[in-house]
Design a protein around this motif. Structure first.
Motif, PDB file in Angstrom:
ATOM      1  N   PRO A 173       0.821  -1.228   0.000  1.00  0.00           N
ATOM      2  CA  PRO A 173       0.000   0.000   0.000  1.00  0.00           C
ATOM      3  C   PRO A 173       0.848   1.269   0.000  1.00  0.00           C
ATOM      4  O   PRO A 173       1.643   1.501   0.907  1.00  0.00           O
ATOM      5  CB  PRO A 173      -0.818  -0.126   1.296  1.00  0.00           C
ATOM      6  N   GLY A 174       0.658   2.079  -1.039  1.00  0.00           N
ATOM      7  CA  GLY A 174       1.363   3.361  -1.137  1.00  0.00           C
ATOM      8  C   GLY A 174       2.833   3.263  -1.463  1.00  0.00           C
ATOM      9  O   GLY A 174       3.534   4.278  -1.446  1.00  0.00           O
ATOM     10  N   LEU A 175       3.343   2.072  -1.790  1.00  0.00           N
ATOM     11  CA  LEU A 175       4.781   1.916  -2.014  1.00  0.00           C
ATOM     12  C   LEU A 175       5.228   2.583  -3.315  1.00  0.00           C
ATOM     13  O   LEU A 175       6.317   3.155  -3.377  1.00  0.00           O
ATOM     14  CB  LEU A 175       5.139   0.430  -2.031  1.00  0.00           C
ATOM     15  N   ALA A 176       4.383   2.522  -4.360  1.00  0.00           N
ATOM     16  CA  ALA A 176       4.771   3.107  -5.652  1.00  0.00           C
ATOM     17  C   ALA A 176       5.037   4.601  -5.525  1.00  0.00           C
ATOM     18  O   ALA A 176       6.017   5.119  -6.065  1.00  0.00           O
ATOM     19  CB  ALA A 176       3.676   2.833  -6.687  1.00  0.00           C
ATOM     20  N   GLY A 177       4.182   5.298  -4.803  1.00  0.00           N
ATOM     21  CA  GLY A 177       4.397   6.735  -4.624  1.00  0.00           C
ATOM     22  C   GLY A 177       5.613   7.043  -3.793  1.00  0.00           C
ATOM     23  O   GLY A 177       6.354   7.994  -4.063  1.00  0.00           O
ATOM     24  N   GLN A 178       5.868   6.227  -2.771  1.00  0.00           N
ATOM     25  CA  GLN A 178       7.028   6.478  -1.917  1.00  0.00           C
ATOM     26  C   GLN A 178       8.345   6.201  -2.623  1.00  0.00           C
ATOM     27  O   GLN A 178       9.380   6.734  -2.219  1.00  0.00           O
ATOM     28  CB  GLN A 178       6.935   5.612  -0.664  1.00  0.00           C
ATOM     29  N   ASN A 217       4.602  10.108   7.114  1.00  0.00           N
ATOM     30  CA  ASN A 217       3.556   9.794   6.140  1.00  0.00           C
ATOM     31  C   ASN A 217       3.467   8.307   5.850  1.00  0.00           C
ATOM     32  O   ASN A 217       2.408   7.818   5.443  1.00  0.00           O
ATOM     33  CB  ASN A 217       3.808  10.563   4.838  1.00  0.00           C
ATOM     34  N   ALA A 218       4.561   7.557   6.039  1.00  0.00           N
ATOM     35  CA  ALA A 218       4.513   6.115   5.788  1.00  0.00           C
ATOM     36  C   ALA A 218       3.495   5.432   6.693  1.00  0.00           C
ATOM     37  O   ALA A 218       2.906   4.409   6.312  1.00  0.00           O
ATOM     38  CB  ALA A 218       5.898   5.507   5.975  1.00  0.00           C
ATOM     39  N   CYS A 219       3.282   5.974   7.890  1.00  0.00           N
ATOM     40  CA  CYS A 219       2.294   5.380   8.792  1.00  0.00           C
ATOM     41  C   CYS A 219       0.890   5.485   8.223  1.00  0.00           C
ATOM     42  O   CYS A 219       0.060   4.580   8.419  1.00  0.00           O
ATOM     43  CB  CYS A 219       2.369   6.073  10.156  1.00  0.00           C
ATOM     44  N   VAL A 220       0.605   6.570   7.515  1.00  0.00           N
ATOM     45  CA  VAL A 220      -0.720   6.725   6.913  1.00  0.00           C
ATOM     46  C   VAL A 220      -0.917   5.708   5.798  1.00  0.00           C
ATOM     47  O   VAL A 220      -1.953   5.047   5.706  1.00  0.00           O
ATOM     48  CB  VAL A 220      -0.894   8.165   6.385  1.00  0.00           C
ATOM     49  N   VAL A 247      -5.089   3.942   3.199  1.00  0.00           N
ATOM     50  CA  VAL A 247      -6.043   4.764   2.465  1.00  0.00           C
ATOM     51  C   VAL A 247      -5.458   5.093   1.096  1.00  0.00           C
ATOM     52  O   VAL A 247      -4.237   5.037   0.885  1.00  0.00           O
ATOM     53  CB  VAL A 247      -6.361   6.051   3.243  1.00  0.00           C
ATOM     54  N   LYS A 248      -6.316   5.459   0.157  1.00  0.00           N
ATOM     55  CA  LYS A 248      -5.884   5.704  -1.215  1.00  0.00           C
ATOM     56  C   LYS A 248      -6.550   6.966  -1.754  1.00  0.00           C
ATOM     57  O   LYS A 248      -7.579   7.414  -1.234  1.00  0.00           O
ATOM     58  CB  LYS A 248      -6.237   4.527  -2.124  1.00  0.00           C
ATOM     59  N   GLY A 249      -5.953   7.492  -2.825  1.00  0.00           N
ATOM     60  CA  GLY A 249      -6.560   8.574  -3.588  1.00  0.00           C
ATOM     61  C   GLY A 249      -6.810   9.829  -2.777  1.00  0.00           C
ATOM     62  O   GLY A 249      -5.979  10.274  -1.969  1.00  0.00           O
ATOM     63  N   ASP A 250      -8.014  10.419  -3.000  1.00  0.00           N
ATOM     64  CA  ASP A 250      -8.359  11.667  -2.319  1.00  0.00           C
ATOM     65  C   ASP A 250      -8.467  11.488  -0.811  1.00  0.00           C
ATOM     66  O   ASP A 250      -8.168  12.410  -0.044  1.00  0.00           O
ATOM     67  CB  ASP A 250      -9.686  12.197  -2.870  1.00  0.00           C
ATOM     68  N   THR A 251      -8.882  10.312  -0.399  1.00  0.00           N
ATOM     69  CA  THR A 251      -8.966  10.056   1.041  1.00  0.00           C
ATOM     70  C   THR A 251      -7.588  10.147   1.698  1.00  0.00           C
ATOM     71  O   THR A 251      -7.424  10.729   2.774  1.00  0.00           O
ATOM     72  CB  THR A 251      -9.567   8.668   1.303  1.00  0.00           C
ATOM     73  N   ALA A 252      -6.584   9.587   1.028  1.00  0.00           N
ATOM     74  CA  ALA A 252      -5.232   9.657   1.562  1.00  0.00           C
ATOM     75  C   ALA A 252      -4.716  11.093   1.580  1.00  0.00           C
ATOM     76  O   ALA A 252      -4.078  11.523   2.547  1.00  0.00           O
ATOM     77  CB  ALA A 252      -4.301   8.765   0.744  1.00  0.00           C
ATOM     78  N   SER A 253      -4.989  11.841   0.507  1.00  0.00           N
ATOM     79  CA  SER A 253      -4.524  13.235   0.461  1.00  0.00           C
ATOM     80  C   SER A 253      -5.163  14.059   1.570  1.00  0.00           C
ATOM     81  O   SER A 253      -4.495  14.868   2.221  1.00  0.00           O
ATOM     82  CB  SER A 253      -4.850  13.835  -0.909  1.00  0.00           C
ATOM     83  N   GLN A 254      -6.478  13.865   1.776  1.00  0.00           N
ATOM     84  CA  GLN A 254      -7.147  14.597   2.843  1.00  0.00           C
ATOM     85  C   GLN A 254      -6.632  14.199   4.210  1.00  0.00           C
ATOM     86  O   GLN A 254      -6.452  15.040   5.100  1.00  0.00           O
ATOM     87  CB  GLN A 254      -8.662  14.330   2.749  1.00  0.00           C
ATOM     88  N   ARG A 255      -6.359  12.916   4.369  1.00  0.00           N
ATOM     89  CA  ARG A 255      -5.843  12.438   5.648  1.00  0.00           C
ATOM     90  C   ARG A 255      -4.458  13.016   5.935  1.00  0.00           C
ATOM     91  O   ARG A 255      -4.169  13.447   7.055  1.00  0.00           O
ATOM     92  CB  ARG A 255      -5.775  10.912   5.633  1.00  0.00           C
ATOM     93  N   LEU A 286       5.881   9.985  16.431  1.00  0.00           N
ATOM     94  CA  LEU A 286       5.295  11.263  16.015  1.00  0.00           C
ATOM     95  C   LEU A 286       3.886  11.075  15.475  1.00  0.00           C
ATOM     96  O   LEU A 286       2.991  11.906  15.713  1.00  0.00           O
ATOM     97  CB  LEU A 286       6.185  11.920  14.962  1.00  0.00           C
ATOM     98  N   TYR A 287       3.660  10.003  14.732  1.00  0.00           N
ATOM     99  CA  TYR A 287       2.329   9.703  14.195  1.00  0.00           C
ATOM    100  C   TYR A 287       1.346   9.428  15.337  1.00  0.00           C
ATOM    101  O   TYR A 287       0.213   9.947  15.337  1.00  0.00           O
ATOM    102  CB  TYR A 287       2.440   8.509  13.254  1.00  0.00           C
ATOM    103  N   LEU A 288       1.733   8.637  16.313  1.00  0.00           N
ATOM    104  CA  LEU A 288       0.856   8.358  17.449  1.00  0.00           C
ATOM    105  C   LEU A 288       0.548   9.641  18.233  1.00  0.00           C
ATOM    106  O   LEU A 288      -0.591   9.851  18.674  1.00  0.00           O
ATOM    107  CB  LEU A 288       1.516   7.335  18.375  1.00  0.00           C
ATOM    108  N   ASN A 289       1.547  10.491  18.397  1.00  0.00           N
ATOM    109  CA  ASN A 289       1.342  11.735  19.142  1.00  0.00           C
ATOM    110  C   ASN A 289       0.370  12.653  18.419  1.00  0.00           C
ATOM    111  O   ASN A 289      -0.491  13.283  19.050  1.00  0.00           O
ATOM    112  CB  ASN A 289       2.684  12.427  19.343  1.00  0.00           C
ATOM    113  N   LYS A 290       0.473  12.739  17.091  1.00  0.00           N
ATOM    114  CA  LYS A 290      -0.437  13.603  16.335  1.00  0.00           C
ATOM    115  C   LYS A 290      -1.869  13.099  16.438  1.00  0.00           C
ATOM    116  O   LYS A 290      -2.817  13.895  16.613  1.00  0.00           O
ATOM    117  CB  LYS A 290       0.016  13.647  14.873  1.00  0.00           C
TER     118      LYS A 290
END
Length: 503
Positions: free
Chosen positions: A103-108, A121-124, A130-138, A221-225
């Motif tokens: 998940p999301g590896l191609a973009g990374q 961002n890797a945690c997301v 999540v993918k697409g617009d949902t991922a961008s909004q997240r 940092l992800y958990l704290n946010k």
């Protein structure tokens, strides 16, 4: 996600406190997480390092560096399960590889590869999937103000990798016996297969520490946010309070049973116990919500001019700060009159100016170091008087080179014979091919500078063979034979008039 099973206390923290929590994650699971890193990266890195050493190229190591987001996926999967009480074995990580790695590896690995927020961002991408617009909004929500310092974390770990790698290499080179006469410049600029393999091995050993630490801090940092945004600490606090309340209800129910079973007990006593229990629960709620975890205090420091109302007494510096603040800072109108509150736009302008200047300075330094800049043909360098302690002045050289070499050989002093030949050769080559030499330059540094600026004509190629014989005899204590010295002397005598004719 079952927050009650978390082995760490989830509470709102500052970004650096959250990063410190990440270091605690790494220290707690240092052994298992290092085993995970070795399982997924040891064999690929060994193959790429072998290919780099064989081809004498850094491209295979660059490929491994570019695939860092892929190697970090198993580390994040281990941390995310271990924190909530499920320690994944190496076999389980191998079986679940597709589920958490793709998940999301191609973009990374493409347009997001150089993002400084990679660990956050890797945690997301991996945990929420999540993918697409949902991922961008997240991502937009999680990266909103206040900053989580993920970019600063990447910068710090990057410098830590460099310092640790060079430090480990320097420690290794200092352990080499002094008879080999190794210099740091030789190892950093003359990369042989062995030197490339040693440097690559040092880099990988450093990655065994920094990569698990980097992933752990990004996960913290992800958990704290999410704790700040979703109130995980409040949810856990209310859950614990509910558990205590249910326990209190059970006690009350037991008391009611006792009251019904004992008709002689006065009912006022049960009412008093129930009211005291309710009062205790209310007090617990008030104390919980008033604690620093739920109502954190924020301290701010603001500087203002004492004579801000007296515009006539302002200096030109104060007027300049006031002008810059009024022009650039449009976000906070209530503080625009305070010149000591430096606007963000001005800070960014100063930062990028310094960054561009530093980048240009580094480019010029690298170009000068590797000889990429063209040197003026009319710039003639003075011939030095000494090179590596050898006197190459014309008046110090023997008039008959062959006779001086033969006398030294008859005396059994091969080092003296090579020294005479080395001095004459350096004097002749530097006279024909002048180059700038720093004070204290060694024979190898002199040879390297000549090759960079003049290529490898016959005299410089001869100097290279002579230098090898000289280093082997004078420093490695492995003297060459008398015949080799005589052959080198004859070649120089034959080359000297030939070069003079060409000159």
């Amino acid at each position: 996600m079952e927050l009650e099973k978390a082995s760490a206390r989830l509470a709102p923290r500052s970004p650096w406190q959250a990063a410190d929590l990440g270091t605690q994650f790494y220290r707690h699971w240092a052994g298992p997480i290092t085993a995970v890193w070795l399982l997924f990266t040891a064999v690929p890195y060994a193959l790429l390092l072998t290919l780099a050493a064989v081809d004498n190229s850094l491209w295979p190591l660059f490929v491994f560096w570019w695939l860092k987001p892929l190697w970090e996926r198993p580390l994040l999967a281990f941390y995310s399960h271990a924190l909530f009480g499920e320690t994944l074995t190496l076999k389980a990580l191998l079986k679940r590889w597709r589920s958490y790695s793709l998940p999301g590896l191609a973009g990374q690995l493409t347009w997001r590869r150089l993002s400084p927020m990679r660990s956050f961002n890797a945690c997301v991408w991996q945990l929420e999937q999540v993918k697409g617009d949902t991922a961008s909004q997240r991502l937009k929500v999680l990266n909103s103000y206040p900053s989580n310092r993920g970019g600063m974390l990447t910068l710090l770990v990057l410098h830590l990798e460099q310092f640790m790698t060079f430090g480990l290499m320097a420690l290794l080179y200092m352990l080499v016996p002094w008879q080999f006469n190794l210099e740091f410049s030789d190892w950093f600029y003359d990369q042989s297969a062995l030197q490339l393999a040693i440097s690559g091995l040092c880099f990988y050993l450093v990655l065994c520490v920094t990569e698990p630490l980097y992933v752990a801090c990004g996960f913290a940092l992800y958990l704290n946010k999410r704790t700040w945004l979703e109130g995980w600490d409040l949810q856990l606090g209310l859950s614990r309070l509910g558990e205590r309340r249910r326990a209190a209800k059970n006690i009350i129910g037991t008391l009611l049973v006792l009251v019904l079973a004992a008709p002689f007990m006065e009912p006022a006593q049960a009412q008093t116990a129930a009211s005291s229990t309710t009062t205790s629960e209310q007090q617990q709620v008030i104390e919980l919500l008033a604690s620093p975890d739920f109502m954190p205090l924020e301290e701010r420091t603001e500087r203002q001019w004492i004579n801000r109302d007296n515009s006539e007494s302002e200096s030109w510096m104060e007027k300049l700060w006031r002008f810059l603040f009024d022009i650039l800072d449009d976000d906070k109108a209530d503080t625009s009159s305070s010149p000591m509150n430096i606007p963000d736009a001005l800070l960014w302008a100063i930062f990028w100016t310094l960054f561009v200047a530093l980048a240009l300075w580094l480019i010029v330094k690298v170009a000068n170091q590797f000889g990429l800049r063209k040197h003026r043909s009319d710039k003639r360098s003075a011939t030095p008087a000494h090179v590596a302690g050898l006197d190459i002045r014309k008046r110090s050289l023997p008039k008959n080179l062959n006779r001086a070499v033969e006398e030294a050989l008859k005396a059994g002093d091969i080092r003296a014979a090579l020294a005479i030949l080395m001095r004459a050769t350096l004097a002749g080559v530097l006279a024909r091919y002048p180059v700038p030499l720093a004070a204290g330059s060694t024979e190898q540094q002199c040879l390297r500078t000549l090759q960079q600026q003049h290529g490898t004509p016959r005299p410089i190629a001869y100097l290279q063979r002579l230098t090898q014989a000289w280093v082997s005899t004078a420093w490695a204590h492995r003297p060459v034979s008398d015949e080799q010295v005589r052959t080198l002397a004859q070649h120089w005598q034959q080359m000297d008039p030939l070069e003079a004719d060409h000159g």
